[in-house]
Design an enzyme around this catalytic site. Structure first.
Site, PDB file in Angstrom:
ATOM      1  N   ASN A  11       0.870  -1.175   0.000  1.00 31.31           N
ATOM      2  CA  ASN A  11       0.000   0.000   0.000  1.00 31.31           C
ATOM      3  C   ASN A  11       0.908   1.225   0.000  1.00 31.31           C
ATOM      4  O   ASN A  11       1.446   1.602   1.037  1.00 31.31           O
ATOM      5  CB  ASN A  11      -0.893  -0.036   1.254  1.00 31.31           C
ATOM      6  CG  ASN A  11      -1.705   1.237   1.426  1.00 31.31           C
ATOM      7  OD1 ASN A  11      -1.800   2.056   0.510  1.00 31.31           O
ATOM      8  ND2 ASN A  11      -2.281   1.416   2.609  1.00 31.31           N
ATOM      9  N   LYS A  13       0.243   4.300  -0.398  1.00 33.58           N
ATOM     10  CA  LYS A  13      -0.331   5.544   0.135  1.00 33.58           C
ATOM     11  C   LYS A  13       0.034   6.718  -0.789  1.00 33.58           C
ATOM     12  O   LYS A  13       0.115   6.539  -1.986  1.00 33.58           O
ATOM     13  CB  LYS A  13       0.136   5.784   1.570  1.00 33.58           C
ATOM     14  CG  LYS A  13      -0.035   4.525   2.438  1.00 33.58           C
ATOM     15  CD  LYS A  13       0.119   4.795   3.891  1.00 33.58           C
ATOM     16  CE  LYS A  13      -0.018   3.470   4.647  1.00 33.58           C
ATOM     17  NZ  LYS A  13      -0.147   3.639   6.062  1.00 33.58           N
ATOM     18  N   HIS A 100      -9.678   1.822   4.537  1.00 32.94           N
ATOM     19  CA  HIS A 100      -8.431   2.018   5.296  1.00 32.94           C
ATOM     20  C   HIS A 100      -8.669   3.015   6.426  1.00 32.94           C
ATOM     21  O   HIS A 100      -9.406   3.993   6.257  1.00 32.94           O
ATOM     22  CB  HIS A 100      -7.319   2.518   4.363  1.00 32.94           C
ATOM     23  CG  HIS A 100      -5.967   2.431   4.995  1.00 32.94           C
ATOM     24  ND1 HIS A 100      -5.548   3.335   5.940  1.00 32.94           N
ATOM     25  CD2 HIS A 100      -4.980   1.521   4.866  1.00 32.94           C
ATOM     26  CE1 HIS A 100      -4.327   2.987   6.356  1.00 32.94           C
ATOM     27  NE2 HIS A 100      -3.958   1.895   5.712  1.00 32.94           N
ATOM     28  N   GLU A 102      -6.986   5.336   7.529  1.00 31.51           N
ATOM     29  CA  GLU A 102      -6.645   6.730   7.209  1.00 31.51           C
ATOM     30  C   GLU A 102      -7.805   7.427   6.501  1.00 31.51           C
ATOM     31  O   GLU A 102      -7.964   8.640   6.606  1.00 31.51           O
ATOM     32  CB  GLU A 102      -5.350   6.773   6.364  1.00 31.51           C
ATOM     33  CG  GLU A 102      -4.122   6.496   7.233  1.00 31.51           C
ATOM     34  CD  GLU A 102      -2.934   5.922   6.492  1.00 31.51           C
ATOM     35  OE1 GLU A 102      -2.927   5.915   5.250  1.00 31.51           O
ATOM     36  OE2 GLU A 102      -1.996   5.452   7.173  1.00 31.51           O
ATOM     37  N   GLU A 169      -5.977  -4.427  10.484  1.00 32.85           N
ATOM     38  CA  GLU A 169      -4.948  -3.423  10.718  1.00 32.85           C
ATOM     39  C   GLU A 169      -5.292  -2.627  11.972  1.00 32.85           C
ATOM     40  O   GLU A 169      -6.055  -1.650  11.901  1.00 32.85           O
ATOM     41  CB  GLU A 169      -4.860  -2.447   9.536  1.00 32.85           C
ATOM     42  CG  GLU A 169      -4.439  -3.081   8.237  1.00 32.85           C
ATOM     43  CD  GLU A 169      -3.773  -2.076   7.300  1.00 32.85           C
ATOM     44  OE1 GLU A 169      -2.666  -2.350   6.841  1.00 32.85           O
ATOM     45  OE2 GLU A 169      -4.356  -1.012   7.056  1.00 32.85           O
ATOM     46  N   GLY A 175       2.285   2.276  10.970  1.00 33.75           N
ATOM     47  CA  GLY A 175       3.405   3.231  10.946  1.00 33.75           C
ATOM     48  C   GLY A 175       4.018   3.509  12.302  1.00 33.75           C
ATOM     49  O   GLY A 175       4.721   4.506  12.475  1.00 33.75           O
ATOM     50  N   SER A 213       2.936  -1.931  10.383  1.00 33.68           N
ATOM     51  CA  SER A 213       4.364  -2.013  10.717  1.00 33.68           C
ATOM     52  C   SER A 213       5.037  -3.337  10.348  1.00 33.68           C
ATOM     53  O   SER A 213       5.978  -3.753  11.030  1.00 33.68           O
ATOM     54  CB  SER A 213       4.583  -1.709  12.201  1.00 33.68           C
ATOM     55  OG  SER A 213       4.222  -0.377  12.483  1.00 33.68           O
TER      56      SER A 213
HETATM   57  P1  PGA Z   1       2.548   0.441   7.621  1.00 26.86           P
HETATM   58  O1  PGA Z   1       1.120   0.702   6.958  1.00 26.86           O
HETATM   59  O2  PGA Z   1       3.062  -0.874   7.073  1.00 26.86           O
HETATM   60  O3  PGA Z   1       3.387   1.603   7.164  1.00 26.86           O
HETATM   61  O4  PGA Z   1       2.366   0.395   9.081  1.00 26.86           O
HETATM   62  C1  PGA Z   1       0.209  -0.319   6.753  1.00 26.86           C
HETATM   63  C2  PGA Z   1      -1.047   0.225   6.137  1.00 26.86           C
HETATM   64  O5  PGA Z   1      -1.447   1.345   6.482  1.00 26.86           O
HETATM   65  O6  PGA Z   1      -1.686  -0.435   5.294  1.00 26.86           O
END
Ligand code: PGA
Length: 252
Positions: A11, A13, A100, A102, A169, A175, A213
């Site tokens: 992903n 982003k 997601h 976010e 998640e 992150g 992460s």
């Molecule tokens: P990350 O993000 O691996 O940077 O923690 C995962 C995600 O948001 O899908």
């Protein structure tokens, strides 16, 4: 470790430009040459503006390209700046991330996600539906109820659930370099599988990925949880080396 097909889904982003093709190209090359890759489904979900370009430039495709979201209305229409599922499909995306955290954080509701799922299903997308609790919910012991609500609020019983992959998640692990404890993670994955199968009366358990992460160091530990069908990888998917190292270490 099992021989079941494992998903490694990147992903990106808000990342990337035309030069980032070299990342995709290296991952594609790896997928072409390594036997581990045959046991894996590798997908890179990139920004909309790059989907068509990557699709066209990738020769002998061993990986798939995906999108990270779509507009909730279908087809074409008077929605300035919006991109619908059909437009993404025509560009060559085969997978799509929806729900997601976010995006939920910006006000995306379960109802809106449901409309997005409908339009993505109409385009025969493989959907990756993200679910997960915030840290405060976890502390209050609400993890299972939050996930249940997120799933049941966005999927109807008559949906083609074969096209829906779930990605657990935990918001606090995205992150943050933090991942859940093995036992806890196993329990959540099991809960999602059992509850989904029971609720939607599916023949098989759904595929459930873990995201948050994931990196080359923690992947070995995560690989011990056989219930996990793969991984949704954010930051580490923006580097071909980091992404490939995750796959390599998973199979080590
Ligand atoms: P990350 O993000 O691996 O940077 O923690 C995962 C995600 O948001 O899908």
């Amino acid at each position: 470790m099992t021989n079941k097909l494992k998903y490694f889904i990147g992903n990106w982003k808000m990342f990337g430009d035309f030069n980032s093709f070299k990342i995709i190209s290296k991952i594609n090359q790896y997928a072409k040459e390594h036997k581990n890759a045959k046991k894996s489904k590798i997908v890179l979900c990139v920004p909309n503006i790059l989907i068509g370009f990557f699709r066209k430039r990738l020769k002998r495709k061993s990986i798939s390209i995906g999108a990270q979201n779509c507009y909730h209305e279908e087809g074409y229409g008077p929605f300035t700046g919006a991109i619908s599922a059909v437009m993404l499909k025509k560009m060559g995306a085969e997978y799509i991330i929806l729900g997601h955290s976010e995006n939920r954080e910006e006000g995306e509701t379960a109802k809106l996600i449901k409309k997005k799922i409908v339009s993505a299903l109409n385009q025969k997308f493989n959907i990756i539906l993200c679910v997960g609790e915030k840290f405060i919910d976890k502390k209050k012991g609400k993890t299972f109820s939050i996930i249940k609500k997120q799933i049941n609020g966005s999927i109807e019983k008559n949906f083609n659930t074969n096209k829906i992959i779930l990605a657990y998640e935990p918001v606090w692990s995205i992150g943050s370099k933090k991942i859940p404890k093995t036992k806890e993670l196993m329990n959540v994955i099991r809960f999602i599988k059992n509850d989904f199968k029971k609720n939607f009366k599916t023949k098989n358990f759904p595929k459930v990925l873990y995201g948050g992460s994931v990196n080359k160091n923690n992947i070995k530990l995560l690989s011990t949880i056989s219930e996990i069908d793969g991984f949704l990888i954010g930051g580490a998917s923006q580097s071909s080396k980091k992404f490939i190292d995750i796959i390599k270490n998973y199979y080590k």
